[in-house]
Design a protein around this motif. Structure first.
Motif, short mmCIF file in Angstrom:
data_model
loop_
_atom_site.label_atom_id
_atom_site.label_comp_id
_atom_site.label_asym_id
_atom_site.label_seq_id
_atom_site.Cartn_x
_atom_site.Cartn_y
_atom_site.Cartn_z
N SER A 188 23.07 -7.53 -27.32
CA SER A 188 21.93 -8.27 -26.78
C SER A 188 22.16 -9.76 -27.00
O SER A 188 23.11 -10.17 -27.68
CB SER A 188 20.62 -7.84 -27.44
OG SER A 188 20.59 -8.24 -28.80
N GLU A 189 21.28 -10.56 -26.44
CA GLU A 189 21.42 -12.02 -26.52
C GLU A 189 21.33 -12.51 -27.96
O GLU A 189 21.89 -13.55 -28.30
CB GLU A 189 20.34 -12.68 -25.67
CG GLU A 189 20.44 -14.20 -25.59
CD GLU A 189 21.72 -14.69 -24.93
OE1 GLU A 189 22.15 -15.81 -25.24
OE2 GLU A 189 22.29 -13.93 -24.11
N ARG A 213 28.52 -11.68 -22.99
CA ARG A 213 27.14 -11.72 -23.49
C ARG A 213 26.14 -11.33 -22.41
O ARG A 213 24.94 -11.58 -22.54
CB ARG A 213 26.82 -13.11 -24.04
CG ARG A 213 27.08 -14.23 -23.06
CD ARG A 213 26.96 -15.59 -23.72
NE ARG A 213 25.60 -15.88 -24.13
CZ ARG A 213 25.24 -16.97 -24.79
NH1 ARG A 213 26.16 -17.83 -25.16
NH2 ARG A 213 23.99 -17.19 -25.10
N ARG A 214 26.61 -10.69 -21.35
CA ARG A 214 25.71 -10.30 -20.26
C ARG A 214 24.65 -9.32 -20.73
O ARG A 214 24.88 -8.54 -21.65
CB ARG A 214 26.52 -9.67 -19.12
CG ARG A 214 27.41 -10.63 -18.37
CD ARG A 214 28.22 -9.88 -17.32
NE ARG A 214 29.12 -8.91 -17.95
CZ ARG A 214 29.75 -7.95 -17.28
NH1 ARG A 214 29.57 -7.82 -15.98
NH2 ARG A 214 30.57 -7.11 -17.91
N ASN A 215 23.51 -9.36 -20.10
CA ASN A 215 22.42 -8.46 -20.43
C ASN A 215 22.63 -7.11 -19.75
O ASN A 215 21.90 -6.71 -18.85
CB ASN A 215 21.08 -9.09 -20.01
CG ASN A 215 19.89 -8.26 -20.47
OD1 ASN A 215 19.97 -7.56 -21.48
ND2 ASN A 215 18.79 -8.34 -19.73
#
Length: 272
Positions: A188-189, A213-215
């Motif tokens: 997650s972020e 780091r994509r959601n």
């Protein structure tokens, strides 16, 4: 009869004119797949360059410094193509290769967001998978002056990293390598900063790595990077962040255990 002299002093003879790429293919398909240019009698030329007389030839691949620069320049052009397809009113300025990747400058009515970058990167991968020439997909090489790869299928290991704003211009940055050794995948972020620290630690010891780091679900990220032949997947979740360690997986999904960042760097450096 055309006589081509290779860097090791060996000679190859051909009955008719042929391109640099065709010479590479006659030597081996593996060489042809990674060829991006040639040096003919000391002059750097594209793979499409036609050899019509005796010459000395060095095949330039993505592993060579000149080849890596060509690869990154083409990745900048790919970024331009993808951006214009998704955001037609964006005003493209110019792009270029840099030390560990590439950038492209443009103007748009608002600042690009991380979600925008994800969409652009996805479109770039789609364009790369079409395996067409850069010129066939669009005339963007004019904005990235210099040689380009013979086809987009050569472009594999890349990642958009950030966007900066200067006055009315925005600059999108990306990293690009001939091959990628590791991908740091956050759950997650909230783990983005720690994931970036892990990625930077790997780069300091010479490992070609990117942070994703994509959601998206980590299973989706693992599957995507595995398809792109990334050997090692470094998983960073909340437990890893709190404990200061990472979980390592192979491209085939094998659990390689948990370890400190220092141990990770040492292992990948040793196995590289």
């Amino acid at each position: 009869m055309i006589r081509i002299t290779l860097p090791d002093g060996t000679h190859r003879e051909y009955d008719e004119s042929l391109s640099v790429y065709e010479v590479a293919a006659s030597i081996g398909l593996g060489l042809a797949k990674t060829s991006v240019a040639g040096r003919v009698d000391g002059v750097l030329v594209g793979c499409e360059h036609l050899l019509e007389q005796d010459a000395r030839l060095q095949i330039i691949t993505t592993q060579d410094p000149e080849g890596l620069e060509i690869l990154r320049r083409s990745c900048a052009s790919l970024l331009a193509m993808a951006t214009q397809q998704l955001f037609p009113i964006a005003q493209l300025t110019a792009g270029a290769p840099i030390d560990d990747g590439f950038f492209y400058d443009l103007a748009y009515e608002r600042a690009f967001t991380p979600v925008d970058l994800e969409q652009i990167e996805t479109r770039m991968r789609h364009l790369a998978n079409t395996n067409h020439s850069v010129r066939r997909l669009g005339d963007f090489e004019a904005l990235c002056h210099g040689l380009h790869v013979p086809s987009t299928g050569v472009i594999r290991a890349f990642k958009l990293t950030k966007v900066t704003i200067h006055a009315s211009q925005q600059r999108i940055y990306g990293t690009c390598w001939a091959s990628q050794q590791a991908a740091v995948l956050t759950l997650s972020e909230s783990q983005a900063d720690f994931g970036q620290q892990v990625c930077e630690a790997l780069k300091r010891v010479g490992i070609r790595a990117v942070v994703d780091r994509r959601n998206e679900k980590v299973s989706y990220k693992m599957r995507e990077h595995s398809l792109h032949q990334v050997p090692y997947l470094v998983i960073v979740g909340e437990r890893e962040k709190a404990g200061g360690y990472v979980s390592l997986r192979s491209r085939l999904g094998e659990d390689l255990g948990q370890m400190s960042v220092e141990a990770l760097c040492e292992r990948l450096k040793r196995e590289a």
